[in-house]
Write an enzyme that holds these catalytic residues in place. Structure first.
Site, PDB file in Angstrom:
ATOM      1  CD1 TRP A 144      -2.424   1.942   0.674  1.00 41.28           C
ATOM      2  CD2 TRP A 144      -3.471   0.154   1.550  1.00 41.28           C
ATOM      3  NE1 TRP A 144      -3.759   2.234   0.773  1.00 41.28           N
ATOM      4  CE2 TRP A 144      -4.419   1.168   1.304  1.00 41.28           C
ATOM      5  CE3 TRP A 144      -3.893  -1.047   2.111  1.00 41.28           C
ATOM      6  CZ2 TRP A 144      -5.783   0.994   1.604  1.00 41.28           C
ATOM      7  CZ3 TRP A 144      -5.241  -1.211   2.400  1.00 41.28           C
ATOM      8  CH2 TRP A 144      -6.170  -0.209   2.148  1.00 41.28           C
ATOM      9  CB  SER A 201       5.165   4.518  15.783  1.00 42.32           C
ATOM     10  OG  SER A 201       6.512   4.304  16.148  1.00 42.32           O
ATOM     11  CG  ASN A 260      -5.995  13.085  -5.788  1.00 42.88           C
ATOM     12  OD1 ASN A 260      -6.055  12.139  -6.570  1.00 42.88           O
ATOM     13  ND2 ASN A 260      -4.977  13.938  -5.783  1.00 42.88           N
ATOM     14  CB  ALA A 261     -11.136  10.824  -7.102  1.00 38.09           C
ATOM     15  NE  ARG A 318      -0.819  -2.095  -5.102  1.00 39.99           N
ATOM     16  CZ  ARG A 318       0.391  -2.627  -5.149  1.00 39.99           C
ATOM     17  NH1 ARG A 318       0.570  -3.929  -5.345  1.00 39.99           N
ATOM     18  NH2 ARG A 318       1.457  -1.855  -5.045  1.00 39.99           N
TER      19      ARG A 318
END
Lengths: 240, 240, 240, 240
Positions: free
Chosen positions: C92, C104, C190-191, C201
Site C-alpha cells: 500500500w 509506530s 484524491n480520486a 490492487r
C-alpha cells in the site's frame, strides 16, 4: 549519540559500496551528480552557464541552501542499491520523492539472512514518546536478546520453508517472516530529496539501524557533491 | 496531423541539441539513462543483475510496459535545457513529476526574442471544444497574423524597455510582455514521467508548438533508451 | 478470480466502515468528494460553474476519463483509516501520491493480532513469474498452514514480550515480529490516485489480501462519486 | 516590507472570498480541514483517537511542527478558486505538491481584464540579485507606468480580437497577450504544502503581487486550522 554521525570516507570502497549491519550494504550503482549542475541550474535564471566550478559557484550554492532555493538541487540523480532489514526498509519507503524497486517475496524465495544486532547495539529506551534516549544494556541481556531473535528467526524460516515446500504460495507463506529479515532494493533520488532523507535519518531522533544506512548514503553523497554537502552541514543539516 | 510525429534522428546533432520553432531548442545537457537499468531495476525483484542487455531483457521491458509495472522505468534521469515561448512553458510546467529551473524575469532582463509562427503554422480551429481540428489559413491571413504579432511584440518590448530604463522594477515591467516571448529552463525528468509527457504532448490533441518540442524530446529519449522507446510505441504510446 | 471483484455496497455500514480479513477494516474517516467537483474543475477551463450535476456533467466526466484529462479528478480528498497486516501495508505504502500516518512500533507496543488466512484463502501458485495463477489447496494443507502460522506468531510475540519486559527497546524487539502482524494507518488520497490504486490492487495480478482491501476502498469511493466510478469502470478500470 | 503581512481576518467574507489586486480574488471553494485531524493522524502512532481538541492536542501540534513531523499535516484538503495575473499564476504553479485546473486560452476566449498596479504599488528595485529591496516611485512615474501598461494591454487585446475574428485559432492568437492578463484556476492543496507555499510566498523575498494572494490564502487557512496556523507562526513560519 551527540550530533549526526560523521560519514567516514575511508569506508567508501572503489566500488562505491559500504557494508552496513551484519548482512547489509549501500552501494552507489550510478550517479549523474556534481556541484556544478547546481550552480548551472540556478544560473539559468540569468541565462549563464559554466564548465567549471569556481569560488562564485561555491558562494552561490551556500546562498541557495540558506535561502531555501531548493529546485537547483534537483537536477541530478543517485541510484543506490541497498540491502537492509525490512523494518529499516519500511521507514525508508516513506520517502515519496524518490523511486524504489524492491526484491519481491511474491515472485522469489525469501533469503535466510536476518538481522541480529551486535551486542553493543542492543539497547534500552529511557524517557517518554517524542523524547526517548537509548542506553546500552548489560552483556547478559544483550546476549539473551540475540539468542531470542535467532530462535524466532530460525523457527519462522523453517516454517516458511516447510510451507513453500508443501506448495503454499510464497506470497502467503511469507506472512511468517519477521521484519528482521533482509530485503534489497534500488533507490533513485535527487540531492534535494536525499538531503531531506539524511537530515531526518542521520539524526539523533532516528532509529540506530536506519541511521547507519543514512550515514553511508551521506558519505557517498559527500563524495560526489562535496560543496553541496558542506553547505548542507553549514545550514544545520536542513534540506533546502 | 495523423498519429504522432516521427522523431527524426537526423536532427539530433553531436551536441544533443535540436532546434525548435524560430528561436528555440531542446538540448540534452546530461543523462544517466540506458535500457539495462530498467531490466536491472525489475530484476532486483529476483535479486539478479546483468552487465549487458540480451533478448530476455528486451522481452522483460516489453512485459513491464504492457503490464504497467512503471517503477523500473524511474531509475534514470534526463536533464534537458529548453528554450521555448512562455505559452509552451506554461503547459510544460504542469508536469509535476520532474524538476524545473527557469530564467527569471524578476532577476534578469527579458530577451527580445518572440515567437512568430512560420506561415504554414498559422491555422484556424474547426469543430468544438474537446474535438478541435486545425487547418491552415490562406497566405494573406498567415502573413497578417505574423505582422499583427510582430507589431504587438515590438510595442510591448519597447514599453518594457522604457519602464525598466525609467527605473521601474523588472518584476513589474514584465507585466507588459506577451506570452509569445521566449524563456528558457532546465528540466530533469525520469523515463517514466518523460513517456507520460511525450504521450500527452506529442499527440494529436496537443498544441502544435509544444508538440514540436515533445517530438524533439522523444528523439533524444529514443537515442538513449531505444528498447524502452520501442516498447512504449508498441504499447500505443501509453506510459506505464 | 476472473475480472475485478464487485464492490458490495451492502457491506458499507452507516459508519463507512468495512471489515476485511480476520482482524482488519477500512473505514472512511472523512471525505470532501463528489462528482460535481470534477465537472466544475474541468469547467474552470471555460470559467463556468454549476451547483448541481446534470446529464452534460455526466457526459463530461466520461469524456475526461477517456481522454485522460486527469487533473479534474484531483480536487477532492478521501481520508481512510485502515487496519491490515504489515505485508499488505508494505504494498500500500508504495503509492506515493497520497499521505500516510502509521501506528509506530517504536513508540507503542505492538498489538498481538496476526493474520491467519481463512481455510479457503490458503492457496498454491501455478505458472511462472509474471503469470501466476492461484488455486486452493486441500483442506489438510489449509489447516496445516494455519497451524504453522499460528505457532510462529505465538512464539514470536512471546519472545517480543519477554524482550520488552526485560527492558529491550521496543524499536529493536519488534525485529522478531512477522509481517503477518496487524498495523494501522490513516491514508488520505484524491480520486485520481485512488483510482490508480484500485486499478492496480483490485485486479487479478494483485495479491488476494490487498485486493480485498482495494475492493473495500472501491465500494466507499463508488458511494461518494458514483458517476466518476461508473466512468472509471467503463474506461476498463484505467485511471486517467 | 518588514516581516510577513498579517492576514486580516476581517477581509474574509461569509463566502470565504477575498478580493486581491484590481480584478482578482481568492475564494475557498471547499475544505476538509480542522486541527483535530492533525492530532488524530499523529495519534494513530499510538492507536488513539479523539472527538474534540484539548490542551494536549495543542501541545502535540506544536511538538509536531517543531520536530518536523510533517505527515500529520497532510490529512486534509483546501480547494481554492483563484483569479490572478498570469505572471502570478506562473509562480504559483511551481508548487508541485498540489492540484491545478486552469482556464484554458486554447478552448475559450481570453478575458479582457489586465493587471494595472495601484499607484502605490509601482516600485523600483534597489540592490543586486538575491538581495533586492523595493521602493515606491514618484507619482509621475507611477502614473506613466500605469499608462504604458494600459496602452500595451489595449493594443494587444485588440490585435488578439482581430485575429480571432479573422479565424486564427485562439491557441495561436493568444501569443499576443501579455502576462499581465488575468487567468483563473482551481487549486487543491493540503495544509503541509499550503504552509510551504505561504512560507515562501508571504515573505519578504516574494514578489509583492503573489504575496498579497498568499496573505489571503493564509487568512483562510488560519480560520480553518487556527492551532496549526499559530504553531506555524511560532515555528518561524517554516513548514514542517
Amino acid at each position: 549519540m551527540p550530533g549526526p554521525e560523521q560519514p567516514d570516507r575511508e569506508q567508501v570502497t572503489a566500488e562505491d559500496a559500504i557494508r552496513v549491519l551484519d548482512h547489509g550494504f549501500v552501494r552507489l550503482d550510478d550517479a549523474m551528480a556534481d556541484d556544478l549542475s547546481v550552480a548551472n541550474a540556478a544560473r539559468v535564471s540569468f541565462a549563464r552557464r559554466k564548465e567549471e566550478m569556481d569560488d562564485a559557484d561555491r558562494g552561490l550554492i551556500g546562498f541557495l541552501m540558506r535561502e531555501r532555493h531548493g529546485t537547483p538541487f534537483e537536477h541530478n540523480a543517485f541510484r543506490f542499491h541497498v540491502r537492509c532489514p525490512i523494518f529499516v526498509a519500511r521507514e525508508w519507503f516513506r520517502h515519496r520523492i524518490s523511486s524504489f524497486n524492491e526484491f519481491s517475496m511474491r515472485y522469489a524465495k525469501a533469503s535466510d539472512d536476518f538481522y541480529v544486532p551486535a551486542p553493543e547495539d542492543v539497547r534500552t529506551q529511557v524517557g517518554k514518546p517524542g523524547a526517548y534516549t537509548f542506553e546500552p544494556v548489560d552483556a547478559e541481556l544483550a546476549e539473551r536478546t540475540r539468542a531470542e531473535l535467532r530462535a524466532v528467526y530460525d523457527a519462522a524460516y523453517a516454517a516458511y520453508e516447510r510451507l513453500v515446500e508443501a506448495g503454499v504460495a510464497r506470497e502467503l507463506a511469507r506472512a511468517a517472516l519477521p521484519v528482521g529479515a533482509y530485503t534489497e532494493f534500488f533507490w533513485t533520488v535527487n540531492a534535494r530529496a536525499l538531503m531531506n532523507f539524511i537530515s531526518l535519518r542521520n539524526a539523533e531522533a532516528a532509529q540506530r539501524e536506519i541511521r547507519l544506512y543514512a550515514t553511508a548514503c551521506e558519505a557517498l553523497f559527500a563524495r560526489h557533491m562535496p560543496v553541496t554537502h558542506a553547505a548542507f552541514v553549514a545550514n544545520e543539516r536542513r534540506a533546502p
